[in-house]
Design a protein around this motif. Sequence first.
Motif, mmCIF file in Angstrom:
data_model
loop_
_atom_site.group_PDB
_atom_site.id
_atom_site.type_symbol
_atom_site.label_atom_id
_atom_site.label_comp_id
_atom_site.label_asym_id
_atom_site.label_seq_id
_atom_site.Cartn_x
_atom_site.Cartn_y
_atom_site.Cartn_z
ATOM 1 N N SER A 169 -6.537 13.221 1.003
ATOM 2 C CA SER A 169 -5.285 12.004 1.190
ATOM 3 C C SER A 169 -3.883 12.580 1.369
ATOM 4 N N ARG A 189 -4.791 8.712 -4.345
ATOM 5 C CA ARG A 189 -4.633 8.205 -2.958
ATOM 6 C C ARG A 189 -3.279 8.618 -2.734
ATOM 7 N N SER A 234 -1.526 1.900 -5.838
ATOM 8 C CA SER A 234 -1.846 2.183 -4.190
ATOM 9 C C SER A 234 -0.569 3.581 -4.108
ATOM 10 N N SER A 269 0.770 -1.273 -0.185
ATOM 11 C CA SER A 269 -0.034 -0.057 0.023
ATOM 12 C C SER A 269 0.893 1.067 0.080
ATOM 13 N N ARG A 291 -10.125 12.893 -2.879
ATOM 14 C CA ARG A 291 -10.644 11.740 -3.369
ATOM 15 C C ARG A 291 -12.314 11.854 -3.388
ATOM 16 N N HIS A 329 -10.048 8.543 -7.334
ATOM 17 C CA HIS A 329 -9.525 8.146 -5.949
ATOM 18 C C HIS A 329 -7.990 8.221 -5.950
ATOM 19 N N GLU A 347 -8.209 14.005 6.532
ATOM 20 C CA GLU A 347 -8.892 13.267 5.759
ATOM 21 C C GLU A 347 -10.520 13.460 5.889
#
Length: 374
Positions: A274, A321, A367, A64, A290, A319, A239
């Motif tokens: 993010s 990240r 990711s 990740s 996001r 999205h 976030e």
Amino acid sequence: MKLKITFIALAFLAPLNLIAQNTYVFLGSFNRDKTAEAIQVYQLDTISGKLTKTASAKNIINPSYLTVSPNGKYVYACTDTKTPNAGSISSFEFNPENKSLTFLNSQRSGGENPVYVTVHKSGKWIVNANYTEGSVSVYPLLENGEIDSIAQNFQYLDGSINKERQTRSHIHSAVFSPQFDYLFLPDLGADKIRCYAFDENQKKPLIETQNPFTKTDLEAGPRHFTFHPNQKFGYCIEEMAGQISVYKYENGSLSKIQRIATHSDKIKEGFESSDIHISPDGKFLYATNRGKENNIAIFSIDENGLLKHIGYQSTLGKHPRIFAIDETGKFLITSNVISGNVVVFKRDFKTGLLKKIAKQVKMENVSCVQIKRI
């Protein structure tokens, strides 16, 4: 005379060679299958922005987050992320000459769902943050790049007021101070930015301080953190609230001086801010949104550290990240998880605005992205 001219020519060309074909882009993926590529490495053409694939690695699950060692020889990844009752950090050796990325070893992450990993500037220590169980782990690094047995692990149980997302601590990043003598841990679950002193010469380098945390606004959900190049200011992206809190920084202490939204006025809820980074010249800050907005918020930075919003740039995917800015400040590269695409933007040094260049790279469930000049 001829020798002198040759020397001058070589001196002129040397800086160009240093930045020409030695910048690499490292991508991680929620691959969910060991037979699928988990990490990919690309060479960045520093003129055109084109990405050319050079290496990859399989046989690990869901890296990740990635980080690259200071000398560029090793890549470290949060692995077994989003895997029930699991979590690890893994090391790889990167060899640009033979275009290889070789697995070295793994260690248990000391908590479920590791989401952030960072290396001390000495190259002797690595720290990872575990989201689900709210903990931080510290490991020595061996000379061959492998991760040694865990040296310290701290777990936290306190939460905050949001009953759905803040029933307990969720450490979302681990960021060293500019002098690498403190470690900051944004805790989304507890609405705190935790802090430890860091002594690289101790067997247990994390040392508790008199001020172990800075409180954020309730339901802020602090996620990622970055320092200004002048070392006087820190910036935390929240976030859950979709805000950036700006802090004066001095000797491990944070004092808030501003809070500003990352999202547009049209979006009233469902924030998923993010990542956050500052251009190397310290003039501009970038933050990703996001969810309902898939964009990069762009801010100018005043001499007093305060932010002024100057625009948005679509990430051209869904999205976003993690994103990264290269060491020269010329390129910003973002990874879009849901749409599975990586986009290279060129930065305008004067305005801070972004323009897409080169062809996008596709990587399913991408990711993370990191950039390193080697």
